[in-house]
Scaffold this motif. Structure first.
Motif, PDB file in Angstrom:
ATOM      1  N   LEU A  14       1.261  -1.554  -0.276  1.00 16.69           N
ATOM      2  CA  LEU A  14       0.151  -0.242   0.441  1.00 16.69           C
ATOM      3  C   LEU A  14       0.648   1.433   0.172  1.00 16.69           C
ATOM      4  CD1 LEU A  14      -3.268  -0.662   2.300  1.00 16.69           C
ATOM      5  CD2 LEU A  14      -3.396  -0.891   0.056  1.00 16.69           C
ATOM      6  N   ALA A  15       1.978   1.070   0.941  1.00 14.67           N
ATOM      7  CA  ALA A  15       2.915   2.326   1.048  1.00 14.67           C
ATOM      8  C   ALA A  15       3.577   2.747  -0.897  1.00 14.67           C
ATOM      9  CB  ALA A  15       4.092   2.384   1.912  1.00 14.67           C
ATOM     10  N   VAL A  16       3.955   1.722  -0.995  1.00 12.54           N
ATOM     11  CA  VAL A  16       5.083   1.975  -2.452  1.00 12.54           C
ATOM     12  C   VAL A  16       3.786   2.120  -3.047  1.00 12.54           C
ATOM     13  CG1 VAL A  16       6.203   0.659  -4.456  1.00 12.54           C
ATOM     14  CG2 VAL A  16       6.752   0.401  -1.848  1.00 12.54           C
ATOM     15  N   LEU A  17       2.616   0.948  -3.308  1.00 17.12           N
ATOM     16  CA  LEU A  17       1.488   2.824  -4.680  1.00 17.12           C
ATOM     17  C   LEU A  17       0.739   3.920  -4.096  1.00 17.12           C
ATOM     18  CD1 LEU A  17      -1.225  -0.284  -5.075  1.00 17.12           C
ATOM     19  CD2 LEU A  17       0.066   0.970  -6.726  1.00 17.12           C
ATOM     20  N   ASP A  18       0.520   4.012  -2.755  1.00 13.09           N
ATOM     21  CA  ASP A  18       0.084   5.310  -2.548  1.00 13.09           C
ATOM     22  C   ASP A  18       2.192   6.641  -2.985  1.00 13.09           C
ATOM     23  OD1 ASP A  18      -1.610   5.615  -1.026  1.00 13.09           O
ATOM     24  OD2 ASP A  18      -0.773   5.553   0.338  1.00 13.09           O
ATOM     25  N   VAL A  19       3.230   6.204  -2.857  1.00 12.73           N
ATOM     26  CA  VAL A  19       4.487   7.171  -3.451  1.00 12.73           C
ATOM     27  C   VAL A  19       4.342   6.789  -4.729  1.00 12.73           C
ATOM     28  CG1 VAL A  19       6.884   6.536  -3.674  1.00 12.73           C
ATOM     29  CG2 VAL A  19       5.666   6.558  -1.585  1.00 12.73           C
ATOM     30  N   LEU A  20       4.156   5.783  -5.078  1.00 13.19           N
ATOM     31  CA  LEU A  20       4.131   5.941  -7.273  1.00 13.19           C
ATOM     32  C   LEU A  20       2.778   6.785  -7.441  1.00 13.19           C
ATOM     33  CD1 LEU A  20       4.818   2.509  -7.955  1.00 13.19           C
ATOM     34  CD2 LEU A  20       6.285   4.549  -7.787  1.00 13.19           C
ATOM     35  N   LYS A  21       1.566   6.771  -6.735  1.00 10.66           N
ATOM     36  CA  LYS A  21       0.519   7.879  -7.367  1.00 10.66           C
ATOM     37  C   LYS A  21       0.481   9.019  -6.971  1.00 10.66           C
ATOM     38  CE  LYS A  21      -3.384   4.675  -6.860  1.00 10.66           C
ATOM     39  NZ  LYS A  21      -5.036   5.046  -6.029  1.00 10.66           N
ATOM     40  N   GLU A  22       1.714   9.307  -6.539  1.00 11.06           N
ATOM     41  CA  GLU A  22       1.709  10.660  -6.318  1.00 11.06           C
ATOM     42  C   GLU A  22       2.220  11.114  -7.907  1.00 11.06           C
ATOM     43  OE1 GLU A  22       4.561  11.089  -2.977  1.00 11.06           O
ATOM     44  OE2 GLU A  22       2.948  10.788  -1.021  1.00 11.06           O
ATOM     45  N   GLY A  23       3.269  10.550  -8.279  1.00 12.46           N
ATOM     46  CA  GLY A  23       3.349  11.237 -10.130  1.00 12.46           C
ATOM     47  C   GLY A  23       4.766  10.930  -9.995  1.00 12.46           C
ATOM     48  N   GLU A  30      14.545   6.654  -3.856  1.00 13.82           N
ATOM     49  CA  GLU A  30      13.962   7.500  -3.729  1.00 13.82           C
ATOM     50  C   GLU A  30      12.404   6.791  -3.746  1.00 13.82           C
ATOM     51  OE1 GLU A  30      13.311   9.849  -6.797  1.00 13.82           O
ATOM     52  OE2 GLU A  30      12.184  11.285  -5.728  1.00 13.82           O
ATOM     53  N   ILE A  31      12.038   5.612  -3.619  1.00 11.63           N
ATOM     54  CA  ILE A  31      10.717   5.374  -2.954  1.00 11.63           C
ATOM     55  C   ILE A  31      10.987   4.598  -1.781  1.00 11.63           C
ATOM     56  CG2 ILE A  31       9.297   2.696  -3.906  1.00 11.63           C
ATOM     57  CD1 ILE A  31       9.462   3.527  -6.653  1.00 11.63           C
ATOM     58  N   ALA A  32      12.068   4.091  -2.366  1.00 10.22           N
ATOM     59  CA  ALA A  32      12.622   3.758  -0.153  1.00 10.22           C
ATOM     60  C   ALA A  32      12.351   4.540   0.752  1.00 10.22           C
ATOM     61  CB  ALA A  32      13.361   2.722  -0.441  1.00 10.22           C
ATOM     62  N   ALA A  33      13.406   5.539   0.340  1.00  6.96           N
ATOM     63  CA  ALA A  33      12.946   6.916   1.378  1.00  6.96           C
ATOM     64  C   ALA A  33      12.241   6.942   1.895  1.00  6.96           C
ATOM     65  CB  ALA A  33      13.926   8.069   0.906  1.00  6.96           C
ATOM     66  N   ARG A  34      10.439   7.821   0.499  1.00  8.73           N
ATOM     67  CA  ARG A  34       9.320   7.729   0.773  1.00  8.73           C
ATOM     68  C   ARG A  34       8.430   6.803   1.508  1.00  8.73           C
ATOM     69  NH1 ARG A  34       7.237  11.002  -3.729  1.00  8.73           N
ATOM     70  NH2 ARG A  34       9.409  12.433  -5.165  1.00  8.73           N
TER      71      ARG A  34
END
Ligand SMILES: [Zn+2]
Ligand SMILES: [Zn+2]
Ligand SMILES: [Zn+2]
Length: 136
Positions: A14-23, A30-34
Motif C-alpha cells: 500500500l505504501a509503495v502504491l501511494d508513493v507511486l501515485k504521487e506521480g 527514492e521510493i524506499a526513502a518515501r
C-alpha cells in the motif's frame, strides 16, 4: 487495486502504491526513502520485491532509459512513451500517437511476432536548454 490485481494487501505494498501515485518516475532509493517516512523498517530489498510484484500485476511500470537506473511509475496500460533530458536525466511522459503497442510496424520481422516497440525520445529539458543558451 491490489485485490483486483490478485495481490494480497500488505502495508508495504500500500505504501509503495501511494508513493507511486504521487506521480513521476521514481528511482528505487527514492521510493524506499518515501516509504520509510510512512512505515518504519522497510528494507530496500522489500521495496524491490514489492515493485516486482506490482509490475508483474500491471500496477506499476518499470522504465530504464539508457544510462539511468530503473525507475517506476504508476501510470500503466496506456503505452505512453518518455522523453529524457540528456543534460539532467529528467523524464517526462509523452502520449503515444498510435495509442497501442506496437507503435511502429517494423515490416519484415524474420518470423517474430512483435508486441512492443520501445520508444524513448531524447533531448534537452527547458532548464537545461536555458542553461545552454546562457553559455553563449
Ligand atoms: Zn535537463
Ligand atoms: Zn511515464
Ligand atoms: Zn507509441
Amino acid at each position: 487495486m491490489l485485490r483486483t490485481a490478485g495481490l494480497r494487501v500488505t502495508r508495504p505494498r500500500l505504501a509503495v502504491l501511494d508513493v507511486l501515485k504521487e506521480g513521476g518516475h521514481l528511482e528505487v532509493e527514492e521510493i524506499a526513502a518515501r516509504v520509510r517516512s510512512r512505515l518504519t523498517s522497510v528494507s530496500t530489498q522489500a521495496v524491490y520485491d514489492v515493485l516486482g510484484a506490482l509490475s508483474r500485476a500491471g500496477l506499476a511500470r518499470r522504465i530504464e532509459p539508457a544510462g539511468s537506473p530503473a525507475r517506476y511509475e504508476a501510470r500503466t496500460g496506456d503505452n505512453h512513451h518518455h522523453v529524457v533530458c540528456r543534460g539532467c536525466g529528467r523524464i517526462a511522459d509523452v502520449d503515444c500517437v498510435v495509442g497501442e503497442a506496437p507503435c511502429l510496424d517494423p515490416g519484415e520481422t524474420d518470423g517474430f511476432e512483435v508486441d512492443e516497440a520501445e520508444v524513448t525520445f531524447w533531448g534537452l529539458c527547458p532548464d537545461c536548454h536555458a542553461l545552454r543558451d546562457d553559455d553563449h
